[in-house]
Structure formats: structure tokens, C-alpha cells
Write an enzyme that holds these catalytic residues in place. Sequence first.
Site, PDB file in Angstrom:
ATOM      1  CG  ASN A 186      63.779 -22.822 109.205  1.00 41.17           C
ATOM      2  OD1 ASN A 186      63.718 -23.039 110.426  1.00 41.17           O
ATOM      3  ND2 ASN A 186      63.624 -21.613 108.701  1.00 41.17           N
ATOM      4  CG  ASN A 225      71.005 -29.577 127.906  1.00 34.44           C
ATOM      5  OD1 ASN A 225      72.118 -30.118 127.858  1.00 34.44           O
ATOM      6  ND2 ASN A 225      70.288 -29.319 126.821  1.00 34.44           N
ATOM      7  N   GLY A 256      59.367 -15.439 109.760  1.00 35.07           N
ATOM      8  CA  GLY A 256      60.222 -14.349 110.219  1.00 35.07           C
ATOM      9  C   GLY A 256      60.059 -13.088 109.381  1.00 35.07           C
ATOM     10  CB  SER A 299      68.215 -19.386 114.252  1.00 38.10           C
ATOM     11  OG  SER A 299      67.760 -18.068 114.394  1.00 38.10           O
ATOM     12  CB  ALA A 300      68.599 -24.094 114.173  1.00 36.91           C
ATOM     13  CB  CYS A 301      71.708 -22.998 118.885  1.00 40.84           C
ATOM     14  SG  CYS A 301      72.788 -22.759 117.486  1.00 40.84           S
ATOM     15  CG  HIS A 357      67.179 -14.846 119.105  1.00 39.35           C
ATOM     16  ND1 HIS A 357      68.075 -15.481 118.263  1.00 39.35           N
ATOM     17  CD2 HIS A 357      65.987 -15.465 118.898  1.00 39.35           C
ATOM     18  CE1 HIS A 357      67.446 -16.430 117.578  1.00 39.35           C
ATOM     19  NE2 HIS A 357      66.191 -16.445 117.960  1.00 39.35           N
ATOM     20  NE  ARG A 392      73.186 -26.419 115.969  1.00 42.25           N
ATOM     21  CZ  ARG A 392      72.647 -27.644 116.077  1.00 42.25           C
ATOM     22  NH1 ARG A 392      73.410 -28.710 115.961  1.00 42.25           N
ATOM     23  NH2 ARG A 392      71.361 -27.772 116.280  1.00 42.25           N
TER      24      ARG A 392
HETATM   25  P1  GTP Z   1      64.924 -20.899 116.646  1.00 45.78           P
HETATM   26  O1  GTP Z   1      63.513 -21.239 116.977  1.00 45.78           O
HETATM   27  O2  GTP Z   1      65.248 -20.958 115.173  1.00 45.78           O
HETATM   28  O3  GTP Z   1      65.408 -19.597 117.241  1.00 45.78           O
HETATM   29  O4  GTP Z   1      65.863 -22.096 117.218  1.00 45.78           O
HETATM   30  P2  GTP Z   1      65.928 -22.737 118.693  1.00 45.78           P
HETATM   31  O5  GTP Z   1      67.098 -22.116 119.398  1.00 45.78           O
HETATM   32  O6  GTP Z   1      64.617 -22.713 119.364  1.00 45.78           O
HETATM   33  O7  GTP Z   1      66.366 -24.257 118.390  1.00 45.78           O
HETATM   34  P3  GTP Z   1      65.577 -25.629 118.707  1.00 45.78           P
HETATM   35  O8  GTP Z   1      65.281 -25.788 120.164  1.00 45.78           O
HETATM   36  O9  GTP Z   1      64.439 -25.737 117.769  1.00 45.78           O
HETATM   37  O10 GTP Z   1      66.695 -26.727 118.375  1.00 45.78           O
HETATM   38  C1  GTP Z   1      67.249 -26.842 117.094  1.00 45.78           C
HETATM   39  C2  GTP Z   1      68.006 -28.125 116.924  1.00 45.78           C
HETATM   40  O11 GTP Z   1      68.942 -28.342 117.984  1.00 45.78           O
HETATM   41  C3  GTP Z   1      67.115 -29.359 116.882  1.00 45.78           C
HETATM   42  O12 GTP Z   1      67.528 -30.154 115.799  1.00 45.78           O
HETATM   43  C4  GTP Z   1      67.390 -30.044 118.185  1.00 45.78           C
HETATM   44  O13 GTP Z   1      67.230 -31.430 118.066  1.00 45.78           O
HETATM   45  C5  GTP Z   1      68.825 -29.663 118.500  1.00 45.78           C
HETATM   46  N1  GTP Z   1      69.088 -29.626 119.953  1.00 45.78           N
HETATM   47  C6  GTP Z   1      68.386 -28.923 120.879  1.00 45.78           C
HETATM   48  N2  GTP Z   1      68.885 -29.139 122.136  1.00 45.78           N
HETATM   49  C7  GTP Z   1      69.939 -29.981 121.979  1.00 45.78           C
HETATM   50  C8  GTP Z   1      70.871 -30.579 122.917  1.00 45.78           C
HETATM   51  O14 GTP Z   1      70.845 -30.359 124.120  1.00 45.78           O
HETATM   52  N3  GTP Z   1      71.816 -31.399 122.387  1.00 45.78           N
HETATM   53  C9  GTP Z   1      71.885 -31.655 121.042  1.00 45.78           C
HETATM   54  N4  GTP Z   1      72.841 -32.475 120.617  1.00 45.78           N
HETATM   55  N5  GTP Z   1      71.017 -31.130 120.145  1.00 45.78           N
HETATM   56  C10 GTP Z   1      70.057 -30.297 120.598  1.00 45.78           C
HETATM   57 MN    MN Z   2      64.511 -17.590 116.901  1.00 50.59          MN
END
Ligand code: GTP
Ligand code: MN
Length: 552
Positions: free
Chosen positions: A334, A463, A167, A217-219, A194, A367
Site C-alpha cells: 500500500n 475498460n 488516510g 480501495s485498491a479496485c 468515494h 473485485r
Molecule cells: P484507492 O486509491 O485505495 O482508493 O484505490 P483505487 O481504487 O484508486 O485503486 P487503483 O487504481 O490504485 O488500483 C488498484 C489495483 O487494481 C492496482 O494493482 C491495479 O493494477 C489494479 N487494477 C486497476 N484497474 C484494473 C483493471 O482494469 N483490471 C485489472 N485486472 N486490474 C486493475
Molecule cells: Mn480511496
Amino acid sequence: MRTASCVELTLLMLLEWRLRHGYQQKKSMIQSLMLGKVSKVFLGQWISEPEMEKEMNDRYPGCMAGRTMFVIPFSMGPIGGPISKIGVQLTDSNYVLLCMKIMTRVSPHLWETLGDNDFVKCVHSVGCPRPVKRKVMNHWPCNPERIMIAHRPEQREIMSYGSGYGGNSLLGKKCFALRIASVIARDEGWLAEHMLIMGLQNEKTGEEKFICAAFPSACGKTNLAMLEPSIPGYKVRVVGDDIAWLKFDREGTLRAINPEAGFFGVAPGTNFKTNPNAMKTFQKNSIFTNVAETADGGFFWEGMEDEVDKNMAITTWLNQKWHIGAPGKAAHPNSRFTAPASQCPIIHPDWEKPEGVPISAIIFGGRRPTGVPLVFETFSWEHGVMVGACVKSEATAAAEFKGKVIMHDPMAMRPFMGYNFGNYLQHWLNLNAKPHKVPKIFHVNWFRVDSEGSFLWPGFGDNIRVLDWVLRRCAGEQGIAEKSAIGYIPTKESFNLTNIDLKWDELFSLPKPYWLDDIRESRRFLEDQVGTDVPKTIWKEIEDQEKRIQAM
Ligand code: GTP
Ligand code: MN
Ligand code: MN
């Protein structure tokens, strides 16, 4: 609540901060990084030109001494496309060069496309001139104490010092495609967000719809974009997994392109069960950062335990011997894969269409362990913008905090906003004008938990059931939604629940005290952080929402 997430590793704490006044002429924007510290700032920090000059002079002279400097011409978006933009990055990191070739379109022909036109100027240095005086760990030169990621939005310039993290160093991504591009978009009447972009084709009718989703991020953006449906009926294909540039065309249709050419995805948790399409994407021509390595030269991270031999000797991301079951983590939470989007088995055939794909719905989410239902539809574009402005998400807490905290991440853009957030909201509101056909706006939450802390919703491939309802609403299907204080909620009868066992009432309950608290806290947040720049329309939406909740 004012905390910084280390998830994107871009936020920080340096120098003067002025959010209330936001961007002012002759100010530069700083995003820098101090790992392990909690930031006291929220939506970007600003520094005056003379102070900036001083900080630059303290860092850049001689910063690449003894290293090779690469000159990288790159395009964000298909080369020559009407929405695409060109940048040139200087860097003294070969890692950055290789990743830029995956994440952006790098080509010698770009010089011809560019001609005498303007481009975004990007300078990056790891801040580690030779002879190296500091200890370099694991062949990773950097200068963490002096990191400074600075942007001059008006001049379209990015200066990044001291960090090799994606990043911070692949400047086409967050720095250009979000922070600088959001400013260009404000000036030119479009949006840089984003957001993932995905196509959902109805297998019966052949009709296809595209949606964008903005999660912090990470959601779950990468996971949703590459989803494998758990129910029949839809063919899912990915256009982008992280960033969308959205522009209304002449007919008033909102179109989106993915400005990137690769995926820079979170590695831990990715495996052949959770995201087989990602796994298939990075089997070749890919780069892994901060992951662990198996004795036979393969990659490994938390979540891959069932996919490698239990007795395999593993080297952690910190270069220590390790095996499955041993204490500690093999990969950094990460750690990331960098892979060409073209290698994804479900990449959309139109993913490089220069004019983009038409967008039917925008989805916000985060989240939210309590209170927030699986999905709701907002009442209007204006209500949707307010809901986006109030996006919050549970962050893995920084070291100073015990337990987890819920942080604001407005529009999922908190670390990526290139100008005053109040003006940004007004820009969104202004887009609802003729001849624009604005899409419906929804909010989702995959992360609500029950009293035992277990997820109430299975997520991932399931989903698709939520997206199915979303698309049916977009198609104008009646009788499948009920009005509530916060938006339209699906009726149980209309929702596809085949082969799934759910605590529906708990998943969709709207506790009045929770929502009263939520709207008041959101109001405080906007007052505190954005103040007089919050558009009146947003205050009106907040007032109306509070009245509806009062009446619950
Ligand atoms: P960035 O690339 O940082 O912008 O994040 P992102 O939004 O692409 O997140 P990513 O898809 O990598 O998911 C991050 C985390 O969320 C991982 O640990 C996944 O396992 C978890 N996750 C994704 N989708 C779901 C879902 O539908 N349910 C649950 N419980 N966890 C999920
Ligand atoms: Mn991102
Ligand atoms: Mn992602």
C-alpha cells in the site's frame, strides 16, 4: 463475513461500537488502527462524550512537546467555490505539512476567504513527544499502540493521534472530505462519495460526458480515471481519482467537484505500461511513502522491474539492501505517491471549475472473481442504490485468514461513512425528487476469472469499451441491451469488440445459484449490520430482485 481490510489502513477496533443506532447526539466517531488485527466492526464505531474525553486526556496533553506545531489553513475544493469547504489542521509532522500542500489548497489568503465563518477543526499529532522514549524507526515517529482517529461529526471536528499514514494524518482527505463531509452533505442535501470523476469526449462530435465511479480501495479508481483508451473515439481526461462531492444545481443537473488538489495513489503496479499518465504526473514535486529507493536516488516498487537497470542496488521500504529478483518485497503493497493533480498530462481543463462538471452516469464496482458480469445497467435510481448498498469486493485477506475473502463495502464507503448507514441510504433515495434529473446507475466488474484463475477481461485501457456502452445507454441508444434478472446487460453485437478476443458468454453468464445466494447474503448483511434502519424501498428492491432471480 466481518473482516477489516488493511488496504486503507484506517479501520480498527476500539471501544464501543453501535452501528444499529448509528450516530447519536453527543457521540463521537472513532476510526483507529491496529495493524494486523481483524476488526469485528463494520461501518464505524461510536463512543460517548465522557469516554471520549477520557481517551483524549490520556493522549493529547503534552503530545507535541519539543516538536514544531504547524498551522495549516486549507480549502477542499477551489478556494471560495460554492461547494468548497475550509479546514484548519494543526500537526506536529513536517511530512503531513508537505503532503497537505499537495493534496489540498493551502494558502495564507484563506484566512480572508474564511472571515468569521465556520471551518472544520483538525488536530493531528504523531503522539511522539520529545525527548522520545520509544524507538523511532526510519525517521518515522508514530505511536501505533495508541492510535485513535476520532471525529465529532456534529461539531465538524477531527482528532487524529499516533499515526502518520495518509488516510489518518492528511485530515482533509478521508476524515474531512468523506466522513465529516458526508454528514454536512446529509444536512445540506448533497453527497460526499468515494468516487473518481472523469470526462469522456467524443472525438467525432466533440460532445463530452462526465461520469463518477465508486470502487472500494485498491479496485481501480485511479487507473480508470487516467485511462489510455485502447480504441479510437474518445478523449479521456481526469477530474478526480478518489473523492467526489456531488450536488444538484438549480436546473436539477447533478454536478461533481473533486475536493482534492492532488493524487494519493497506490504505487505498486503503476508503471509506464499500466498507467503512463500517473507516471508522468509524479516526476517532480511529489512525495513517495513506503516505496523502495534506487542507488541513484529514484523510486522503485513492484511493477517497475522493466523500468530500471536489472543490476541496480535498491533499498527496500524497510531500509534493507535488495535487488530485482531477490526474495521479499521492495515496497509496501500500500505504498503511495503524492502528486499535484495539475501535473497530470490529462487533467481536465475544467477540473477546478467551482460549480463542478455535470454527471451523466454513476458506476459502482468491486473485485468479484465469480458470478458478476463485466457490466450491467440498473433498472432505476432506487434499484441502483440497492446495488450500491450491496457492493462487495475481494480483499487481500488479513493475516488471520487463509486465502482471499469477499467483503461487503457498501457504496465503496465502508471505512468512510460518517453517520448511520440506513439514514445514508434514505438520503440517497430522497435525492430522486423534482427537479433533480438523477443519472443512470451501472455496476462493473473488471476482475471476473475463468476456471484457471485468469482474468476474463483485459481491463485497463480496454475498460473504455465498457464506458462506450455506458455512454451510449445514457444517450438513450436502443437495441444494445437485454433485460436480465439483475439489470440490463449489453448485447454482444452492440459492444465494441474490435481487436479483442473474449470468452463473452463466460464473462456475462449469470449463474442462478450464485445470484440466489448473493441476494440472500446481502439481505442478511443489511439485517445484521443496519437492521431496522434499512429503508423500506431497499427491502422492496431486494425482494423484487430475489423474485426475478427465482424466475430465471
Ligand atoms: P484507492 O486509491 O485505495 O482508493 O484505490 P483505487 O481504487 O484508486 O485503486 P487503483 O487504481 O490504485 O488500483 C488498484 C489495483 O487494481 C492496482 O494493482 C491495479 O493494477 C489494479 N487494477 C486497476 N484497474 C484494473 C483493471 O482494469 N483490471 C485489472 N485486472 N486490474 C486493475
Ligand atoms: Mn480511496
Ligand atoms: Mn486511488
